[in-house]
Design an enzyme around this catalytic site. Sequence first.
Site, PDB file in Angstrom:
ATOM      1  N   LYS A   1     -32.667  -1.893  68.863  1.00 30.56           N
ATOM      2  CA  LYS A   1     -31.987  -1.483  67.623  1.00 30.56           C
ATOM      3  C   LYS A   1     -31.661  -2.707  66.769  1.00 30.56           C
ATOM      4  O   LYS A   1     -31.961  -2.734  65.584  1.00 30.56           O
ATOM      5  CB  LYS A   1     -30.691  -0.745  67.978  1.00 30.56           C
ATOM      6  CG  LYS A   1     -29.776  -0.501  66.795  1.00 30.56           C
ATOM      7  CD  LYS A   1     -28.504   0.211  67.200  1.00 30.56           C
ATOM      8  CE  LYS A   1     -27.363  -0.723  67.540  1.00 30.56           C
ATOM      9  NZ  LYS A   1     -26.698  -1.347  66.384  1.00 30.56           N
ATOM     10  N   ASN A   2     -31.054  -3.706  67.398  1.00 34.33           N
ATOM     11  CA  ASN A   2     -30.568  -4.848  66.627  1.00 34.33           C
ATOM     12  C   ASN A   2     -31.681  -5.744  66.107  1.00 34.33           C
ATOM     13  O   ASN A   2     -31.424  -6.632  65.298  1.00 34.33           O
ATOM     14  CB  ASN A   2     -29.563  -5.666  67.453  1.00 34.33           C
ATOM     15  CG  ASN A   2     -28.226  -4.952  67.554  1.00 34.33           C
ATOM     16  OD1 ASN A   2     -28.011  -3.930  66.910  1.00 34.33           O
ATOM     17  ND2 ASN A   2     -27.335  -5.478  68.380  1.00 34.33           N
TER      18      ASN A   2
ATOM     19  N   ARG B   1     -23.722  -1.161  60.149  1.00 34.60           N
ATOM     20  CA  ARG B   1     -23.294  -2.526  59.893  1.00 34.60           C
ATOM     21  C   ARG B   1     -24.464  -3.457  59.592  1.00 34.60           C
ATOM     22  O   ARG B   1     -24.352  -4.406  58.822  1.00 34.60           O
ATOM     23  CB  ARG B   1     -22.514  -3.039  61.090  1.00 34.60           C
ATOM     24  CG  ARG B   1     -21.655  -4.159  60.694  1.00 34.60           C
ATOM     25  CD  ARG B   1     -20.956  -4.843  61.791  1.00 34.60           C
ATOM     26  NE  ARG B   1     -20.735  -6.198  61.337  1.00 34.60           N
ATOM     27  CZ  ARG B   1     -19.726  -6.560  60.576  1.00 34.60           C
ATOM     28  NH1 ARG B   1     -18.826  -5.693  60.229  1.00 34.60           N
ATOM     29  NH2 ARG B   1     -19.613  -7.800  60.161  1.00 34.60           N
TER      30      ARG B   1
ATOM     31  N   ASP C   1     -14.350  -2.154  62.565  1.00 29.41           N
ATOM     32  CA  ASP C   1     -14.830  -1.053  63.386  1.00 29.41           C
ATOM     33  C   ASP C   1     -14.192  -1.124  64.758  1.00 29.41           C
ATOM     34  O   ASP C   1     -13.308  -1.952  65.000  1.00 29.41           O
ATOM     35  CB  ASP C   1     -16.361  -0.964  63.423  1.00 29.41           C
ATOM     36  CG  ASP C   1     -17.015  -2.205  63.989  1.00 29.41           C
ATOM     37  OD1 ASP C   1     -16.366  -2.897  64.786  1.00 29.41           O
ATOM     38  OD2 ASP C   1     -18.170  -2.462  63.648  1.00 29.41           O
TER      39      ASP C   1
ATOM     40  N   ASP D   1     -22.225  -7.027  74.400  1.00 25.75           N
ATOM     41  CA  ASP D   1     -22.663  -5.627  74.380  1.00 25.75           C
ATOM     42  C   ASP D   1     -22.822  -5.042  75.792  1.00 25.75           C
ATOM     43  O   ASP D   1     -22.981  -3.830  75.940  1.00 25.75           O
ATOM     44  CB  ASP D   1     -23.981  -5.488  73.599  1.00 25.75           C
ATOM     45  CG  ASP D   1     -23.758  -5.600  72.094  1.00 25.75           C
ATOM     46  OD1 ASP D   1     -22.588  -5.658  71.663  1.00 25.75           O
ATOM     47  OD2 ASP D   1     -24.752  -5.632  71.346  1.00 25.75           O
TER      48      ASP D   1
HETATM   49  C1  UD1 Z   1     -24.458  -8.632  66.402  1.00 27.56           C
HETATM   50  C2  UD1 Z   1     -24.833  -7.310  67.041  1.00 27.56           C
HETATM   51  C3  UD1 Z   1     -23.781  -6.850  68.020  1.00 27.56           C
HETATM   52  C4  UD1 Z   1     -23.513  -7.949  69.035  1.00 27.56           C
HETATM   53  C5  UD1 Z   1     -23.171  -9.254  68.313  1.00 27.56           C
HETATM   54  C6  UD1 Z   1     -22.983 -10.424  69.264  1.00 27.56           C
HETATM   55  C7  UD1 Z   1     -26.050  -6.228  65.269  1.00 27.56           C
HETATM   56  C8  UD1 Z   1     -26.115  -5.127  64.270  1.00 27.56           C
HETATM   57  N1  UD1 Z   1     -24.962  -6.310  65.995  1.00 27.56           N
HETATM   58  O1  UD1 Z   1     -23.282  -8.411  65.621  1.00 27.56           O
HETATM   59  O2  UD1 Z   1     -24.264  -5.690  68.702  1.00 27.56           O
HETATM   60  O3  UD1 Z   1     -22.407  -7.547  69.819  1.00 27.56           O
HETATM   61  O4  UD1 Z   1     -24.231  -9.605  67.408  1.00 27.56           O
HETATM   62  O5  UD1 Z   1     -24.105 -10.571  70.073  1.00 27.56           O
HETATM   63  O6  UD1 Z   1     -26.991  -6.988  65.452  1.00 27.56           O
HETATM   64  N2  UD1 Z   1     -17.809 -13.860  62.702  1.00 27.56           N
HETATM   65  C9  UD1 Z   1     -16.946 -14.387  61.750  1.00 27.56           C
HETATM   66  N3  UD1 Z   1     -17.446 -14.589  60.487  1.00 27.56           N
HETATM   67  C10 UD1 Z   1     -18.720 -14.295  60.148  1.00 27.56           C
HETATM   68  C11 UD1 Z   1     -19.583 -13.762  61.131  1.00 27.56           C
HETATM   69  C12 UD1 Z   1     -19.093 -13.554  62.407  1.00 27.56           C
HETATM   70  O7  UD1 Z   1     -15.777 -14.652  62.011  1.00 27.56           O
HETATM   71  O8  UD1 Z   1     -19.093 -14.509  58.981  1.00 27.56           O
HETATM   72  C13 UD1 Z   1     -17.290 -13.625  64.067  1.00 27.56           C
HETATM   73  C14 UD1 Z   1     -17.231 -12.132  64.392  1.00 27.56           C
HETATM   74  O9  UD1 Z   1     -16.033 -11.548  63.924  1.00 27.56           O
HETATM   75  C15 UD1 Z   1     -17.327 -12.149  65.896  1.00 27.56           C
HETATM   76  C16 UD1 Z   1     -18.256 -13.335  66.163  1.00 27.56           C
HETATM   77  O10 UD1 Z   1     -18.206 -14.141  65.000  1.00 27.56           O
HETATM   78  O11 UD1 Z   1     -16.080 -12.404  66.466  1.00 27.56           O
HETATM   79  C17 UD1 Z   1     -19.699 -12.964  66.496  1.00 27.56           C
HETATM   80  O12 UD1 Z   1     -20.192 -12.133  65.492  1.00 27.56           O
HETATM   81  P1  UD1 Z   1     -21.762 -12.014  65.155  1.00 27.56           P
HETATM   82  O13 UD1 Z   1     -22.545 -12.821  66.125  1.00 27.56           O
HETATM   83  O14 UD1 Z   1     -21.917 -12.290  63.705  1.00 27.56           O
HETATM   84  O15 UD1 Z   1     -22.046 -10.495  65.460  1.00 27.56           O
HETATM   85  P2  UD1 Z   1     -22.818  -9.479  64.552  1.00 27.56           P
HETATM   86  O16 UD1 Z   1     -24.010 -10.114  63.939  1.00 27.56           O
HETATM   87  O17 UD1 Z   1     -21.842  -8.775  63.668  1.00 27.56           O
END
Ligand code: UD1
Length: 418
Positions: free
Chosen positions: A22-23, A94, A118, A307
């Site tokens: 999915k991701n 998302r 979320d 995850d």
């Molecule tokens: C993606 C996956 C999710 C997985 C996660 C970590 C998708 C749609 N989702 O989420 O299933 O659990 O990677 O492997 O692909 N953060 C900030 N600022 C930002 C970006 C991130 O503070 O601009 C923080 C987030 O709040 C979180 C951490 O960094 O605590 C990791 O987030 P991130 O790796 O960006 O996860 P996603 O890409 O949202």
Amino acid sequence: MERLRVVGGARLSGTVKVSGAKNSALKLMAATLLAPGKSKITNIPAIADVDFMAELLTRLGCKVEINNVAGEVSIEVPEVIGHRADYDLVRKLRASINVLGPLIARAGSAEVALPGGDAIGTRGLDFHMNGLSDMGAEIKLEHGFIVANTKQRLKGAVITLEFPSVGATENIMTAATLADGITTIENAAREPDVVDLGEFLISMGAKITGLGSHTIKIEGVKKLNSATHATLPDRIVSGTWAFAAAMTKGDITIVNGRADHLEMPLDKLVEAGAVITTVENGFRVKMDKRPTAVDVATLPYPGFPTDLQPMVITLNAIADGTSIVTENVFEGRFMFVNELMRLGAKIQVDGHHAAITGIDQLSAAPVVATDIRAGAGLVLAALVSDGVTIIEDAFHIDRGYPDLPSQLQSLGADVTRV
Ligand code: UD1
């Protein structure tokens, strides 16, 4: 609202086939916006999120055709694309945020609704915005939207991420493919999903090195071409099956499973007592005793994936011994622990640590799935509970696991939709 009815007690045994991640699939679809023409993504999972991404791309002017039988989506991207992703779609999906990089690079402007919080906690977008701003985009927050504009092409920059965010690495990498000059992402995410996206971009004509490492370098090109790409198999779904085998004292062969993308979770399962072997095109997980409790801390790849955290907590809930699971990525992820405790699990949460005392068996009760992975964790818990568990809000599970009930049935479980 759809529910799952799970009768506990079965030892799962047999073969399951894992489809595309999915991701990855959603991000590959978003990246097609970078090149006019017809791109095709194969090995897509049959999940509602693919339809939502298709709707978003359609609203941006693309012609999208999904063939669920073949597991393919073809996307015809026009020369001139739209630039707005509305809240009604972004809140459902998302990964919609992944259109931000392609839109600003290709259309010179983007308006993408803020997804909001979320069930797994606050999910910032500051790294995405700061990165694009370092590349020369003017970025502001207005009426619930990220509004990004650039008068000229984006400029290459050195961007150091505070945390190796998957989404931020992807948005910056896609935007940089069409920028002027070289962009370096330091402390980049190393997840296989990022590598998969990077490889698709390379097949479109992008110049990228360092995929899978902490430093990704992108040399901007003037134009990309449409391309065809097969989505990599879903490592989180594969990992979920691995935990299901270990918890039910089962024997599951996971076809298309990539053990090399799951080193840490599989090491933990071996520590818990499972026997794991690689087979042609996948791997096999076998367990014939009660699992031993294992301590785990979630971390960015190649660390233990957040995850799969609900799955390891659930395993520990019925394991021999006590354990500590530490969540380092998403602070809200322990929400599902309350549901697991309704099934009798003995867990104490303190900040981002959960202390789990294993018990012999969980006891069936009605529970609610709060997100995709929590829902999958509850399915595993229900499989090792005595009696019948009803899981409410099962649509969450369907978002990440194409047709889970019938796959579970084929492995010998009694699981039905009600
Ligand atoms: C993606 C996956 C999710 C997985 C996660 C970590 C998708 C749609 N989702 O989420 O299933 O659990 O990677 O492997 O692909 N953060 C900030 N600022 C930002 C970006 C991130 O503070 O601009 C923080 C987030 O709040 C979180 C951490 O960094 O605590 C990791 O987030 P991130 O790796 O960006 O996860 P996603 O890409 O949202």
